[in-house]
Write a protein that holds these residues in place. Sequence first.
Motif, PDB file in Angstrom:
ATOM      1  N   LEU A  90      -3.205   7.091   0.590  1.00 32.71           N
ATOM      2  CA  LEU A  90      -2.448   6.739   1.786  1.00 32.71           C
ATOM      3  C   LEU A  90      -3.274   5.781   2.641  1.00 32.71           C
ATOM      4  N   LYS A  91      -2.651   4.698   3.056  1.00 32.52           N
ATOM      5  CA  LYS A  91      -3.292   3.788   4.009  1.00 32.52           C
ATOM      6  C   LYS A  91      -2.548   3.910   5.336  1.00 32.52           C
ATOM      7  N   VAL A  92      -3.288   4.280   6.364  1.00 32.16           N
ATOM      8  CA  VAL A  92      -2.675   4.625   7.652  1.00 32.16           C
ATOM      9  C   VAL A  92      -3.488   4.015   8.792  1.00 32.16           C
ATOM     10  N   GLN A  93      -2.794   3.591   9.846  1.00 31.81           N
ATOM     11  CA  GLN A  93      -3.465   3.164  11.069  1.00 31.81           C
ATOM     12  C   GLN A  93      -3.403   4.325  12.058  1.00 31.81           C
ATOM     13  N   VAL A  94      -4.575   4.750  12.524  1.00 28.73           N
ATOM     14  CA  VAL A  94      -4.655   5.923  13.386  1.00 28.73           C
ATOM     15  C   VAL A  94      -5.583   5.629  14.568  1.00 28.73           C
ATOM     16  N   PRO A  95      -5.213   6.030  15.793  1.00 29.33           N
ATOM     17  CA  PRO A  95      -6.133   5.890  16.924  1.00 29.33           C
ATOM     18  C   PRO A  95      -7.424   6.667  16.665  1.00 29.33           C
ATOM     19  N   LEU A  96      -8.544   6.062  17.015  1.00 26.42           N
ATOM     20  CA  LEU A  96      -9.832   6.716  16.792  1.00 26.42           C
ATOM     21  C   LEU A  96      -9.900   8.068  17.489  1.00 26.42           C
ATOM     22  N   SER A  97      -9.301   8.161  18.673  1.00 28.84           N
ATOM     23  CA  SER A  97      -9.363   9.417  19.424  1.00 28.84           C
ATOM     24  C   SER A  97      -8.689  10.569  18.699  1.00 28.84           C
ATOM     25  N   GLU A  98      -7.790  10.246  17.766  1.00 31.34           N
ATOM     26  CA  GLU A  98      -7.063  11.285  17.032  1.00 31.34           C
ATOM     27  C   GLU A  98      -7.763  11.699  15.734  1.00 31.34           C
ATOM     28  N   MET A  99      -8.881  11.038  15.412  1.00 33.15           N
ATOM     29  CA  MET A  99      -9.541  11.302  14.125  1.00 33.15           C
ATOM     30  C   MET A  99     -10.659  12.333  14.218  1.00 33.15           C
ATOM     31  N   PHE A 100     -10.985  12.765  15.418  1.00 31.48           N
ATOM     32  CA  PHE A 100     -12.044  13.762  15.551  1.00 31.48           C
ATOM     33  C   PHE A 100     -11.602  15.084  14.928  1.00 31.48           C
ATOM     34  N   GLY A 101     -12.466  15.637  14.098  1.00 35.50           N
ATOM     35  CA  GLY A 101     -12.165  16.887  13.410  1.00 35.50           C
ATOM     36  C   GLY A 101     -11.317  16.723  12.165  1.00 35.50           C
ATOM     37  N   TYR A 102     -11.049  15.457  11.778  1.00 34.05           N
ATOM     38  CA  TYR A 102     -10.142  15.252  10.643  1.00 34.05           C
ATOM     39  C   TYR A 102     -10.765  15.683   9.320  1.00 34.05           C
ATOM     40  N   ALA A 103     -12.058  15.512   9.163  1.00 34.32           N
ATOM     41  CA  ALA A 103     -12.709  15.868   7.897  1.00 34.32           C
ATOM     42  C   ALA A 103     -12.485  17.352   7.591  1.00 34.32           C
ATOM     43  N   THR A 104     -12.667  18.192   8.588  1.00 31.26           N
ATOM     44  CA  THR A 104     -12.459  19.634   8.398  1.00 31.26           C
ATOM     45  C   THR A 104     -10.994  19.940   8.092  1.00 31.26           C
ATOM     46  N   GLN A 105     -10.094  19.278   8.803  1.00 29.72           N
ATOM     47  CA  GLN A 105      -8.663  19.505   8.595  1.00 29.72           C
ATOM     48  C   GLN A 105      -8.241  19.076   7.197  1.00 29.72           C
ATOM     49  N   LEU A 106      -8.754  17.926   6.742  1.00 27.86           N
ATOM     50  CA  LEU A 106      -8.384  17.435   5.413  1.00 27.86           C
ATOM     51  C   LEU A 106      -8.877  18.366   4.322  1.00 27.86           C
ATOM     52  N   ARG A 107     -10.078  18.868   4.474  1.00 30.28           N
ATOM     53  CA  ARG A 107     -10.586  19.821   3.476  1.00 30.28           C
ATOM     54  C   ARG A 107      -9.692  21.050   3.404  1.00 30.28           C
TER      55      ARG A 107
END
Length: 212
Positions: free
Chosen positions: A164-181
Amino acid sequence: MTTRQMFNSKQQPGHFDYTLRKQTGGPGQYARVVGYLEACNEFFAFDNQITGGAIPTEYIKACEQGFKDATSSGILAGYPVTGVKVVLTDGDFHQNDSNDRAFQFAACQGFYQGMSTADAVIIEPIMDVVVTIPTACIGAVQVNLMARRGILQDIRTEHNHTELKVQVPLSEMFGYATQLRSLTSGQGTFSMTPRDYQPVPESVQRSLIASA
């Protein structure tokens, strides 16, 4: 990359006419700056259009520095200002009471005055995010990205994996690594690179200003 504010280029320029007049019994402080602010494609630009010695040449650098210093904290929630051009068109000085400090202060206040008459918007850094996941997890991952204000740009599936290629605000990416796992049982990976700045939604801007 940090959240900033900028002019809305569709709106009229922000005009300023600020006079510093301070007398304390001894030497005073006097400076007047007149001009306007408008949107530009640079972080900051300065255009000196003073003619006829309305402001002596030796004070122009102080004016520019004052305008530039003011961009470090704008009127919208205190965020730095970017994408602004200051055009200095007129002014006034006093033979005894004018100096660099007076013009630098007047320029700074003139900038804030101009910002208050213009339509500024808060902008935020946007990231290009590439997420690689097992195809079986695509539903949950896509829903999560949309909840983070992500905008899907492309999707490709090969064998049992989807990119997936997505444009996302940087402020919304915090904690994403844990969520994706969690969403992919540890099998998902992602990368992100800076893209540009874009205006935040009005609801987000109101929230940022209210919490400042």
